[in-house]
Design an enzyme around this catalytic site. Sequence first.
Site, PDB file in Angstrom:
ATOM      1  N   GLU A   1       9.945   2.453  10.380  1.00  0.00           N
ATOM      2  CA  GLU A   1      10.853   3.598  10.280  1.00  0.00           C
ATOM      3  C   GLU A   1       9.987   4.844  10.331  1.00  0.00           C
ATOM      4  O   GLU A   1       9.095   5.005   9.489  1.00  0.00           O
ATOM      5  CB  GLU A   1      11.648   3.561   8.968  1.00  0.00           C
ATOM      6  CG  GLU A   1      12.696   2.476   8.919  1.00  0.00           C
ATOM      7  CD  GLU A   1      13.723   2.591  10.020  1.00  0.00           C
ATOM      8  OE1 GLU A   1      13.946   3.709  10.545  1.00  0.00           O
ATOM      9  OE2 GLU A   1      14.290   1.553  10.385  1.00  0.00           O
TER      10      GLU A   1
ATOM     11  N   CYS B   1      13.294  11.661   6.095  1.00  0.00           N
ATOM     12  CA  CYS B   1      13.353  11.421   7.542  1.00  0.00           C
ATOM     13  C   CYS B   1      14.799  11.548   8.014  1.00  0.00           C
ATOM     14  O   CYS B   1      15.049  11.703   9.203  1.00  0.00           O
ATOM     15  CB  CYS B   1      12.756  10.071   7.898  1.00  0.00           C
ATOM     16  SG  CYS B   1      13.527   8.718   7.064  1.00  0.00           S
TER      17      CYS B   1
ATOM     18  N   GLU C   1       9.634  17.082  14.276  1.00  0.00           N
ATOM     19  CA  GLU C   1       9.905  16.870  12.851  1.00  0.00           C
ATOM     20  C   GLU C   1       8.927  17.688  12.020  1.00  0.00           C
ATOM     21  O   GLU C   1       7.720  17.601  12.217  1.00  0.00           O
ATOM     22  CB  GLU C   1       9.773  15.396  12.483  1.00  0.00           C
ATOM     23  CG  GLU C   1      10.115  15.164  11.025  1.00  0.00           C
ATOM     24  CD  GLU C   1      10.093  13.699  10.626  1.00  0.00           C
ATOM     25  OE1 GLU C   1       9.091  13.031  10.883  1.00  0.00           O
ATOM     26  OE2 GLU C   1      11.089  13.251  10.022  1.00  0.00           O
TER      27      GLU C   1
ATOM     28  N   LYS D   1       0.849  -1.198   0.000  1.00  0.00           N
ATOM     29  CA  LYS D   1       0.000   0.000   0.000  1.00  0.00           C
ATOM     30  C   LYS D   1       0.880   1.243   0.000  1.00  0.00           C
ATOM     31  O   LYS D   1       1.489   1.594   1.005  1.00  0.00           O
ATOM     32  CB  LYS D   1      -0.921   0.054   1.223  1.00  0.00           C
ATOM     33  CG  LYS D   1      -2.004   1.110   1.045  1.00  0.00           C
ATOM     34  CD  LYS D   1      -2.458   1.744   2.335  1.00  0.00           C
ATOM     35  CE  LYS D   1      -1.881   3.101   2.615  1.00  0.00           C
ATOM     36  NZ  LYS D   1      -2.063   4.180   1.650  1.00  0.00           N
TER      37      LYS D   1
HETATM   38  C1  UN1 Z   1      18.200   8.808   2.377  1.00  0.00           C
HETATM   39  O1  UN1 Z   1      18.418   9.742   3.143  1.00  0.00           O
HETATM   40  O2  UN1 Z   1      18.969   8.537   1.449  1.00  0.00           O
HETATM   41  O3  UN1 Z   1      11.871   8.418   4.606  1.00  0.00           O
HETATM   42  C2  UN1 Z   1      17.046   7.911   2.512  1.00  0.00           C
HETATM   43  C3  UN1 Z   1      13.063   8.702   4.554  1.00  0.00           C
HETATM   44  C4  UN1 Z   1      14.063   7.608   4.745  1.00  0.00           C
HETATM   45  C5  UN1 Z   1      14.908   7.416   3.567  1.00  0.00           C
HETATM   46  C6  UN1 Z   1      16.052   8.353   3.521  1.00  0.00           C
HETATM   47  N1  UN1 Z   1      13.381   6.390   5.087  1.00  0.00           N
HETATM   48  O4  UN1 Z   1      13.415   9.840   4.322  1.00  0.00           O
END
Ligand code: UN1
Length: 478
Positions: free
Chosen positions: A248, A282, A380, A173
């Site tokens: 994550e 992130c 964030e 999804k």
């Molecule tokens: C990166 O910084 O190369 O959602 C990848 C995000 C992370 C991936 C970052 N899971 O920004």
Amino acid sequence: MTRQFKSYIDGQWVAGSDGADDENPADLAAPVGSYGVLDAAQVAQAVDAAAAALPAWSLSSPQQRADILDRAGSEILARKEELGRLLAMEEGKTLPESIGEAARAGQIFKFFAGEALRIPGEKLASTRPGVDVEITREPVGVVGIIAPWNFPLAIPAWKIAPALAYGNTVVFKPAEIVPGCAWAIADILERAGVPAGVFNLVLGAGRTVGAALVGHGRLDALTFTGSVPTGRALLRQAAERGLKIQMEMGGKNPLVVLADADLDQAVECAVNGAYFSTGQRCTASSRLIVENAVYDEFAARMQARLAKLTVGDPLQAGVDIGPVASAAQLDTDLSYIGIGRDEGAELLFGGERVECATQGHFLAPTLFAARPEHRIAREEIFGPVAALIRADDYEHALALANDTEFGLCAGICTTSLRHATHFKRHAQAGMVMVNLPTAGVDPHVPFGGRKASSYGPREQGRHAVEFYTTVKTAYTAA
Ligand code: UN1
């Protein structure tokens, strides 16, 4: 004639209903296409199809799985410009960033094609004479994948490729605003020869399609990348059901700049980490923690560098920063800019929307001089907004870097081996960068964080085997 992006269930394309526009955040008048959403019964069909396909796929030849993943990777790499263009139009990152992401997705499929042939196991002597012990890895089962919009090719790739490599079946999804990239992956996997039911794509909103996926009793494992509140809610459901889960979530990644840093390099790290991909990572360097002795100089150089960046159409050459991905994210960014001002942070650059030739969600790169307790320095934002924070010395900078609920990535710019070594050991994060932006990771090594950023085993590289397989210990007497 706009393109219509469909779901994919048990080897069939499914249009869904209540079609919505797939918006182009750089040109709201010209949507990329449209897509239909599924209802709960259709999502249940997808999970049932994945469950039905599991017995054969889980026992399939690793060579068959490797060949399929390798073909998918080759096609993605061969079409990276075209896929990058779709990504840029749908998500808004610049064309070079988008093509780079497409290439990364292709490389990830190729990496896990190889891993399908290298599924590890162990054989030991038992404590009982004459008995052997074998430790093998088996697929975890039907895997639900919930992916965010900010890396609409790479993140699905790093979840789908290992899931399939280790013999699992998948229901994927994607985020609602990136149906085109998700459709492209499904289209490529179908052409690569994935059998019906092994991979399924379900389009629609989290509260309907996501909820139906997570609530389905036949799901064995769930991998999620997204926001902390959604992740926490999923964790509660997973706990009730005993579902294996990997998550994550957010970050508020510090980039420490010490007085002994190469300041040109530090400015490039900060600009890349905080603002490229419109700050929507992130792993973004959203807290720039600078030692007092170079703080004013660093702030001045940042302002000068930001003034040279061009915000605009991601397909246009020379544009450094594309639009914010959606109206909702733009609202969040603007509201945090307001909060920063209200709390007394000093606006050093940006803070406003940018006018371009087309109507889109364009926002200037924004830099505040902030105090560690300001909300813009703690929460964030997920946009092109960074907080510059003053530190007395290295020890103070390290303490500030660790003073956060998050723990995804931490960076330091320094020429001191002693400080770099100390920081690598003491930064409370899953990933540490020395003289590099906090964002921008390799595809073949573990990715993930600590504290509120992550939950469960790491993604990517050989460590992906932990989540996507379950261990079996078998005893044999001669
Ligand atoms: C990166 O910084 O190369 O959602 C990848 C995000 C992370 C991936 C970052 N899971 O920004």
